[in-house]
Design a protein around this motif. Structure first.
Motif, PDB file in Angstrom:
ATOM      1  N   SER A 139      58.803  21.613   4.831  1.00  0.00           N
ATOM      2  CA  SER A 139      59.329  20.261   3.694  1.00  0.00           C
ATOM      3  C   SER A 139      57.616  19.282   4.422  1.00  0.00           C
ATOM      4  O   SER A 139      57.726  18.432   5.703  1.00  0.00           O
ATOM      5  CB  SER A 139      60.332  19.747   4.406  1.00  0.00           C
ATOM      6  OG  SER A 139      61.460  20.876   4.106  1.00  0.00           O
ATOM      7  N   GLY A 140      56.657  19.585   3.372  1.00  0.00           N
ATOM      8  CA  GLY A 140      55.341  18.838   3.998  1.00  0.00           C
ATOM      9  C   GLY A 140      55.024  19.646   5.603  1.00  0.00           C
ATOM     10  O   GLY A 140      54.855  20.675   4.937  1.00  0.00           O
ATOM     11  N   VAL A 141      54.480  19.139   5.939  1.00  0.00           N
ATOM     12  CA  VAL A 141      53.761  20.117   7.393  1.00  0.00           C
ATOM     13  C   VAL A 141      53.934  18.961   8.642  1.00  0.00           C
ATOM     14  O   VAL A 141      53.396  18.157   8.349  1.00  0.00           O
ATOM     15  CB  VAL A 141      51.683  19.856   7.221  1.00  0.00           C
ATOM     16  CG1 VAL A 141      51.175  20.229   8.407  1.00  0.00           C
ATOM     17  CG2 VAL A 141      51.994  20.348   5.517  1.00  0.00           C
ATOM     18  N   THR A 142      54.685  19.933   9.401  1.00  0.00           N
ATOM     19  CA  THR A 142      54.925  19.401  10.583  1.00  0.00           C
ATOM     20  C   THR A 142      54.639  20.571  11.908  1.00  0.00           C
ATOM     21  O   THR A 142      54.674  21.672  11.378  1.00  0.00           O
ATOM     22  CB  THR A 142      56.130  19.536  10.721  1.00  0.00           C
ATOM     23  OG1 THR A 142      57.010  18.617   9.894  1.00  0.00           O
ATOM     24  CG2 THR A 142      57.182  18.586  11.999  1.00  0.00           C
ATOM     25  N   GLU A 143      54.538  20.029  13.230  1.00  0.00           N
ATOM     26  CA  GLU A 143      53.345  20.990  13.914  1.00  0.00           C
ATOM     27  C   GLU A 143      54.567  21.284  14.632  1.00  0.00           C
ATOM     28  O   GLU A 143      55.454  19.921  15.378  1.00  0.00           O
ATOM     29  CB  GLU A 143      52.194  19.815  14.744  1.00  0.00           C
ATOM     30  CG  GLU A 143      51.646  20.702  16.002  1.00  0.00           C
ATOM     31  CD  GLU A 143      50.544  20.063  16.689  1.00  0.00           C
ATOM     32  OE1 GLU A 143      49.841  20.212  17.675  1.00  0.00           O
ATOM     33  OE2 GLU A 143      50.364  19.120  15.914  1.00  0.00           O
ATOM     34  N   VAL A 144      54.334  22.540  14.795  1.00  0.00           N
ATOM     35  CA  VAL A 144      55.666  22.726  15.741  1.00  0.00           C
ATOM     36  C   VAL A 144      54.842  22.871  17.290  1.00  0.00           C
ATOM     37  O   VAL A 144      54.113  23.486  17.877  1.00  0.00           O
ATOM     38  CB  VAL A 144      56.201  24.015  15.197  1.00  0.00           C
ATOM     39  CG1 VAL A 144      56.912  24.929  16.756  1.00  0.00           C
ATOM     40  CG2 VAL A 144      56.428  24.424  14.012  1.00  0.00           C
ATOM     41  N   ALA A 145      54.972  22.470  17.986  1.00  0.00           N
ATOM     42  CA  ALA A 145      54.539  22.014  19.685  1.00  0.00           C
ATOM     43  C   ALA A 145      55.386  23.349  20.766  1.00  0.00           C
ATOM     44  O   ALA A 145      55.960  23.562  20.215  1.00  0.00           O
ATOM     45  CB  ALA A 145      55.043  20.014  20.308  1.00  0.00           C
ATOM     46  N   PRO A 146      53.564  24.026  21.249  1.00  0.00           N
ATOM     47  CA  PRO A 146      54.580  24.837  22.322  1.00  0.00           C
ATOM     48  C   PRO A 146      54.422  24.874  23.392  1.00  0.00           C
ATOM     49  O   PRO A 146      54.920  23.228  23.918  1.00  0.00           O
ATOM     50  CB  PRO A 146      52.503  25.454  22.662  1.00  0.00           C
ATOM     51  CG  PRO A 146      51.833  23.937  21.971  1.00  0.00           C
ATOM     52  CD  PRO A 146      52.327  23.524  20.905  1.00  0.00           C
ATOM     53  N   GLN A 147      56.472  25.522  23.489  1.00  0.00           N
ATOM     54  CA  GLN A 147      56.558  25.109  25.632  1.00  0.00           C
ATOM     55  C   GLN A 147      56.390  26.075  25.849  1.00  0.00           C
ATOM     56  O   GLN A 147      56.447  27.326  25.607  1.00  0.00           O
ATOM     57  CB  GLN A 147      57.580  25.186  24.491  1.00  0.00           C
ATOM     58  CG  GLN A 147      58.016  23.607  23.804  1.00  0.00           C
ATOM     59  CD  GLN A 147      59.544  22.772  24.039  1.00  0.00           C
ATOM     60  OE1 GLN A 147      59.964  24.314  23.307  1.00  0.00           O
ATOM     61  NE2 GLN A 147      59.703  21.266  23.111  1.00  0.00           N
ATOM     62  N   LEU A 148      56.713  25.971  26.892  1.00  0.00           N
ATOM     63  CA  LEU A 148      56.581  26.695  28.566  1.00  0.00           C
ATOM     64  C   LEU A 148      58.690  27.111  28.469  1.00  0.00           C
ATOM     65  O   LEU A 148      59.382  26.236  27.869  1.00  0.00           O
ATOM     66  CB  LEU A 148      56.419  26.142  29.574  1.00  0.00           C
ATOM     67  CG  LEU A 148      54.751  26.430  30.218  1.00  0.00           C
ATOM     68  CD1 LEU A 148      54.661  25.196  31.574  1.00  0.00           C
ATOM     69  CD2 LEU A 148      54.260  27.905  29.409  1.00  0.00           C
ATOM     70  N   ALA A 149      58.836  28.096  28.592  1.00  0.00           N
ATOM     71  CA  ALA A 149      60.483  28.395  29.024  1.00  0.00           C
ATOM     72  C   ALA A 149      61.001  27.653  29.937  1.00  0.00           C
ATOM     73  O   ALA A 149      60.180  26.855  30.570  1.00  0.00           O
ATOM     74  CB  ALA A 149      60.251  30.123  29.735  1.00  0.00           C
ATOM     75  N   GLU A 150      62.273  27.596  29.814  1.00  0.00           N
ATOM     76  CA  GLU A 150      62.941  26.770  30.816  1.00  0.00           C
ATOM     77  C   GLU A 150      63.286  27.014  32.059  1.00  0.00           C
ATOM     78  O   GLU A 150      62.587  26.563  32.897  1.00  0.00           O
ATOM     79  CB  GLU A 150      64.428  26.809  30.296  1.00  0.00           C
ATOM     80  CG  GLU A 150      63.811  25.532  28.856  1.00  0.00           C
ATOM     81  CD  GLU A 150      65.898  24.991  28.752  1.00  0.00           C
ATOM     82  OE1 GLU A 150      66.834  25.285  29.490  1.00  0.00           O
ATOM     83  OE2 GLU A 150      66.150  23.747  27.581  1.00  0.00           O
ATOM     84  N   VAL A 151      63.045  28.647  32.142  1.00  0.00           N
ATOM     85  CA  VAL A 151      63.144  29.338  32.696  1.00  0.00           C
ATOM     86  C   VAL A 151      62.527  30.419  32.984  1.00  0.00           C
ATOM     87  O   VAL A 151      62.647  30.960  32.210  1.00  0.00           O
ATOM     88  CB  VAL A 151      64.717  29.189  33.914  1.00  0.00           C
ATOM     89  CG1 VAL A 151      65.292  28.603  34.444  1.00  0.00           C
ATOM     90  CG2 VAL A 151      65.562  30.150  32.763  1.00  0.00           C
ATOM     91  N   GLU A 152      61.631  31.361  34.161  1.00  0.00           N
ATOM     92  CA  GLU A 152      60.932  32.822  33.968  1.00  0.00           C
ATOM     93  C   GLU A 152      61.649  33.319  33.138  1.00  0.00           C
ATOM     94  O   GLU A 152      61.562  34.423  32.178  1.00  0.00           O
ATOM     95  CB  GLU A 152      60.507  32.841  35.697  1.00  0.00           C
ATOM     96  CG  GLU A 152      59.836  34.314  35.457  1.00  0.00           C
ATOM     97  CD  GLU A 152      59.441  34.754  36.983  1.00  0.00           C
ATOM     98  OE1 GLU A 152      60.252  36.087  37.258  1.00  0.00           O
ATOM     99  OE2 GLU A 152      59.490  33.791  37.609  1.00  0.00           O
ATOM    100  N   ALA A 153      63.374  34.095  33.767  1.00  0.00           N
ATOM    101  CA  ALA A 153      64.071  35.118  33.036  1.00  0.00           C
ATOM    102  C   ALA A 153      63.724  35.417  31.500  1.00  0.00           C
ATOM    103  O   ALA A 153      64.383  35.366  30.503  1.00  0.00           O
ATOM    104  CB  ALA A 153      65.713  34.868  33.438  1.00  0.00           C
ATOM    105  N   ASP A 154      63.662  34.078  31.171  1.00  0.00           N
ATOM    106  CA  ASP A 154      63.885  33.834  29.766  1.00  0.00           C
ATOM    107  C   ASP A 154      62.496  34.833  28.846  1.00  0.00           C
ATOM    108  O   ASP A 154      62.694  35.018  28.300  1.00  0.00           O
ATOM    109  CB  ASP A 154      63.456  31.967  29.053  1.00  0.00           C
ATOM    110  CG  ASP A 154      65.001  31.297  29.327  1.00  0.00           C
ATOM    111  OD1 ASP A 154      66.012  32.080  29.314  1.00  0.00           O
ATOM    112  OD2 ASP A 154      65.054  30.076  28.886  1.00  0.00           O
ATOM    113  N   VAL A 155      61.474  34.066  29.724  1.00  0.00           N
ATOM    114  CA  VAL A 155      60.530  35.301  29.048  1.00  0.00           C
ATOM    115  C   VAL A 155      60.900  36.555  29.028  1.00  0.00           C
ATOM    116  O   VAL A 155      60.595  37.031  27.667  1.00  0.00           O
ATOM    117  CB  VAL A 155      59.082  34.897  29.639  1.00  0.00           C
ATOM    118  CG1 VAL A 155      57.783  35.745  29.393  1.00  0.00           C
ATOM    119  CG2 VAL A 155      59.329  32.954  29.592  1.00  0.00           C
ATOM    120  N   GLN A 156      60.998  36.786  30.623  1.00  0.00           N
ATOM    121  CA  GLN A 156      60.929  37.953  30.813  1.00  0.00           C
ATOM    122  C   GLN A 156      62.251  39.271  29.746  1.00  0.00           C
ATOM    123  O   GLN A 156      62.245  40.024  29.514  1.00  0.00           O
ATOM    124  CB  GLN A 156      61.330  38.511  32.308  1.00  0.00           C
ATOM    125  CG  GLN A 156      62.230  39.643  33.142  1.00  0.00           C
ATOM    126  CD  GLN A 156      62.408  40.582  34.113  1.00  0.00           C
ATOM    127  OE1 GLN A 156      61.649  38.565  35.215  1.00  0.00           O
ATOM    128  NE2 GLN A 156      62.551  41.267  34.690  1.00  0.00           N
TER     129      GLN A 156
END
Length: 296
Positions: free
Chosen positions: A11-28
């Motif tokens: 819907s148009g062009v909207t930038e999706v901002a990069p973010q870090l995980a809230e906690v390390e376990a989310d990445v793992q």
């Protein structure tokens, strides 16, 4: 991620901002659930205890496509200790090979346990970011180390970017550092023309980028970023076989040159087989090589 911008165009062009995980376990948790797809590593264990004497827990243990042991360590943001922590566990692993073999046997069977490639153990560090000192430091160690930066993009996208990928001194070196041993092995199993063609293929595959690790296996040579993008088999009397990660459905399958081996057993990894018989074949293989390199 290194200037990368992601946009939603529904819907148009909207930038999706990069973010870090809230906690390390989310990445793992995410990487462990999809480790083979993301890193080319088969997951073995999470939070693996190194025992009461050593007193630690390895975030993730795995084994890569070539049979090499892999330690994966995670950090939510930037942490100067992640490399040293990983190397601490690497030293333990190399001193406790039987424990790793038992783990592989229990998870993947006795045959895989008997084929662990101890000459090329790997450490993969996945973190929010790394300093320039980290990137420099990995080049001073004797083990294979990959520094991988992650980012979440909204709720539906996750990105990985390799910042540094260094071959260990116990594995085959990167471009331009070793030719003699491989050449002698190939010359012993093929005539001069095919041995020379195999050397030219080796140079072409290494020349695709600076982030390439070359790993010698018993039955093939792997060319690896985070994952293998090509495997070169010892030359035969009349041809050289290369297996690529490029999707066979996206390329021209030319009889006698390129074929889909998805359902066929073969040495190395990759579903696209190239049969090279001349320098002309190598020239037309260049696009296939680049496509496979980009896919990893």
């Amino acid at each position: 991620m290194s200037g990368l911008k992601l946009f939603n165009t529904r819907s148009g062009v909207t930038e999706v901002a990069p973010q870090l995980a809230e906690v390390e376990a989310d990445v793992q948790d995410l990487v462990e659930a999809h480790m083979e797809t993301m890193l080319g590593v088969r997951f073995l264990a999470s939070e693996y205890s190194t025992g009461p004497v050593h007193g630690g827990r390895i975030d993730s243990l795995g084994i890569d496509e070539n049979g090499a042991p892999v330690i994966v360590e995670y950090k939510r943001g930037t942490d100067a200790g992640v490399i040293n922590q990983g190397l601490f566990y690497m030293a333990w692993l190399m001193d406790h090979r039987d424990a790793f073999r038992y783990l592989v046997r229990d998870r993947l069977g006795a045959d895989m346990a008997s084929r662990v490639l101890w000459s090329a153990p790997r450490l993969i560090c996945v973190a929010g970011d790394f300093t320039r000192y980290d990137v420099h430091a990995v080049r001073e160690h004797r083990h294979s180390i990959d520094l991988v930066r992650y980012r979440f993009f909204g709720e539906d996208h996750f990105g990985l970017e390799t910042l540094a990928s260094v071959a260990g001194r116990t594995a085959a070196p990167k471009a331009g550092r070793r030719r003699g041993t491989a050449k002698a092995q190939r010359t012993a199993t093929a005539d001069g023309a095919m041995a020379e063609l195999a050397e030219a293929v080796d140079e072409a595959l290494l020349g695709l980028g600076e982030d390439i690790t070359k790993v010698e296996n018993k039955t093939y040579t792997a060319y690896q970023r985070l994952r293998n993008y090509a495997c070169l088999c010892p030359p035969q009397k009349a041809k050289v076989l290369v297996y690529l990660k490029a999707d066979p459905a996206t390329v021209d399958l030319v009889p006698g040159f390129a074929r889909d081996v998805t359902s066929l057993g073969h040495h190395g990894t990759g579903d696209l087989e190239l049969q090279l018989q001349s320098e002309r074949d190598l020239e037309r293989a260049a696009d296939y090589f680049r496509l496979s390199y980009a896919a990893t």
